[in-house]
Each structure stands twice: as structure tokens, then as C-alpha cells.
Scaffold this active site. Structure first.
Site, PDB file in Angstrom:
ATOM      1  N   HIS A 107      47.552  37.557  73.192  1.00 24.11           N
ATOM      2  CA  HIS A 107      47.026  36.204  73.005  1.00 24.11           C
ATOM      3  C   HIS A 107      45.690  36.269  72.299  1.00 24.11           C
ATOM      4  CE1 HIS A 107      45.850  37.740  76.952  1.00 24.11           C
ATOM      5  NE2 HIS A 107      44.732  37.064  76.816  1.00 24.11           N
ATOM      6  N   HIS A 152      42.302  34.045  71.713  1.00 27.01           N
ATOM      7  CA  HIS A 152      41.554  32.880  72.206  1.00 27.01           C
ATOM      8  C   HIS A 152      40.904  32.170  71.020  1.00 27.01           C
ATOM      9  CE1 HIS A 152      41.296  34.372  76.513  1.00 27.01           C
ATOM     10  NE2 HIS A 152      41.552  35.512  75.886  1.00 27.01           N
TER      11      HIS A 152
HETATM   12  P1  5GP Z   1      42.432  37.694  78.794  1.00 25.79           P
HETATM   13  O1  5GP Z   1      41.449  37.937  79.903  1.00 25.79           O
HETATM   14  O2  5GP Z   1      43.698  38.493  79.004  1.00 25.79           O
HETATM   15  O3  5GP Z   1      41.853  37.864  77.421  1.00 25.79           O
HETATM   16  O4  5GP Z   1      42.792  36.146  78.883  1.00 25.79           O
HETATM   17  C1  5GP Z   1      43.796  35.628  79.693  1.00 25.79           C
HETATM   18  C2  5GP Z   1      43.665  34.124  79.644  1.00 25.79           C
HETATM   19  O5  5GP Z   1      44.853  33.553  80.121  1.00 25.79           O
HETATM   20  C3  5GP Z   1      42.522  33.589  80.517  1.00 25.79           C
HETATM   21  O6  5GP Z   1      41.602  32.863  79.706  1.00 25.79           O
HETATM   22  C4  5GP Z   1      43.238  32.702  81.527  1.00 25.79           C
HETATM   23  O7  5GP Z   1      42.514  31.532  81.832  1.00 25.79           O
HETATM   24  C5  5GP Z   1      44.541  32.388  80.826  1.00 25.79           C
HETATM   25  N1  5GP Z   1      45.649  32.122  81.724  1.00 25.79           N
HETATM   26  C6  5GP Z   1      46.046  32.907  82.764  1.00 25.79           C
HETATM   27  N2  5GP Z   1      47.120  32.352  83.381  1.00 25.79           N
HETATM   28  C7  5GP Z   1      47.411  31.199  82.697  1.00 25.79           C
HETATM   29  C8  5GP Z   1      48.425  30.199  82.861  1.00 25.79           C
HETATM   30  O8  5GP Z   1      49.272  30.233  83.745  1.00 25.79           O
HETATM   31  N3  5GP Z   1      48.408  29.160  81.979  1.00 25.79           N
HETATM   32  C9  5GP Z   1      47.494  29.085  80.965  1.00 25.79           C
HETATM   33  N4  5GP Z   1      47.581  28.025  80.158  1.00 25.79           N
HETATM   34  N5  5GP Z   1      46.537  30.016  80.796  1.00 25.79           N
HETATM   35  C10 5GP Z   1      46.492  31.060  81.651  1.00 25.79           C
END
Ligand code: 5GP
Ligand code: ZN
Length: 133
Positions: free
Chosen positions: A99, A101
Site C-alpha cells: 500500500h 499512503h
Molecule cells: P503501514 O503501517 O503498513 O504502512 O500502514 C498500514 C495502514 O493500514 C495504517 O495506516 C492503518 O491505519 C491502515 N489500516 C489497517 N487496517 C485497516 C482497515 O481495516 N481498513 C482501512 N481502511 N485501513 C486500515
């Protein structure tokens, strides 16, 4: 992938606030509510992170990142964007489906999105020798 929350959002099994999608990618609201307009862009197929991702999929994701970013600045009152990604646990990745951001920015919004690093520890030439290709 059976156990992956973002695969479930991509397939519609779990609800997501879908902003934009095409055949290969989806942009939807991040659930964190940590900053206004926090958006995630994912490939619909399961890929762990950028390190695992094939060029074609990453290219499709990049295209969607740009389409959504331009939409934010041209139609939604934002001036710019920060684009962030964590690939691997070591980098802070917490959901193991690729993903990107998107954090929409306004001039003078006061957000501190860029990390304050503590200073390099290794000699720049030594690191250069290690990483040059
Ligand atoms: P990372 O820390 O892996 O870069 O980001 C993971 C992102 O996924 C976080 O910003 C978190 O808020 C988001 N996230 C985790 N679970 C869910 C979910 O069930 N739905 C949505 N829309 N975002 C999620
Ligand atoms: Zn997945």
C-alpha cells in the site's frame, strides 16, 4: 490471500470507503483518522510490498497514485501530497499487502510528515561503496 484485510477490502468482502478504482488497483480511505484525507492505494492482487512486487503491478499502482494525487490538488482544495510507503517490518510495515499512503497537504497546514532523522552514523563514501550499482 485468505487472511489479508486489504485483499478483503479489494474484493468487497469488507467495506472500504472507495475513492477510485480500476481493474488492477484501488484507492480507499485509511481507517486511522490520524490526518485528514489519509488515503491508501493498493493493487487488487495480493503482493506483500514493493520488494515483492512485479514491475507491471507497481506501475499500475503508481498510475493510480498520480491520478488520485492530481484529483486532490485539482478538485479538492489541496496544494500537494506526501507519498509514503513502508516495505518490510524493518521499515514499519504493519499490513503486509502493498500500500502507498497519500497524505494530502495544504500550504501552512502545519503537519509534520517528514521524519526527523538523528544523523548518519556511517561514512558517506563507505555507504556509497556498499550501495552503488
Ligand atoms: P503501514 O503501517 O503498513 O504502512 O500502514 C498500514 C495502514 O493500514 C495504517 O495506516 C492503518 O491505519 C491502515 N489500516 C489497517 N487496517 C485497516 C482497515 O481495516 N481498513 C482501512 N481502511 N485501513 C486500515
Ligand atoms: Zn492481500
Amino acid at each position: 490471500m485468505d487472511d489479508c484485510i486489504f485483499c478483503k477490502i479489494a474484493s468487497g468482502e469488507i467495506h472500504g470507503l472507495r475513492i477510485y478504482e480500476d481493474e488492477e488497483t484501488l484507492a480507499f480511505m485509511d481507517i486511522a483518522m490520524d490526518v485528514d484525507g489519509h488515503i491508501l492505494v493498493i493493487p487488487k492482487k495480493h503482493v506483500k510490498n514493493i520488494l515483492d512486487c512485479d514491475f507491471e503491478t507497481l506501475s499500475a499502482v503508481s498510475r493510480t497514485v498520480k491520478i488520485v494525487s492530481n484529483h486532490l490538488t485539482e478538485h479538492c482544495g489541496y496544494d500537494g501530497v506526501n507519498i509514503l510507503n513502508a516495505s518490510d517490518e524493518s521499515a514499519g510495515q504493519s499490513v503486509f499487502h502493498l500500500h502507498i499512503h497519500i497524505i494530502p497537504r495544504k500550504k501552512d497546514d502545519g503537519l509534520d510528515v517528514w521524519p526527523k532523522f538523528e544523523g548518519a552514523k556511517e561514512d558517506i563514501r563507505a555507504v556509497f561503496e556498499k550501495v552503488k550499482m
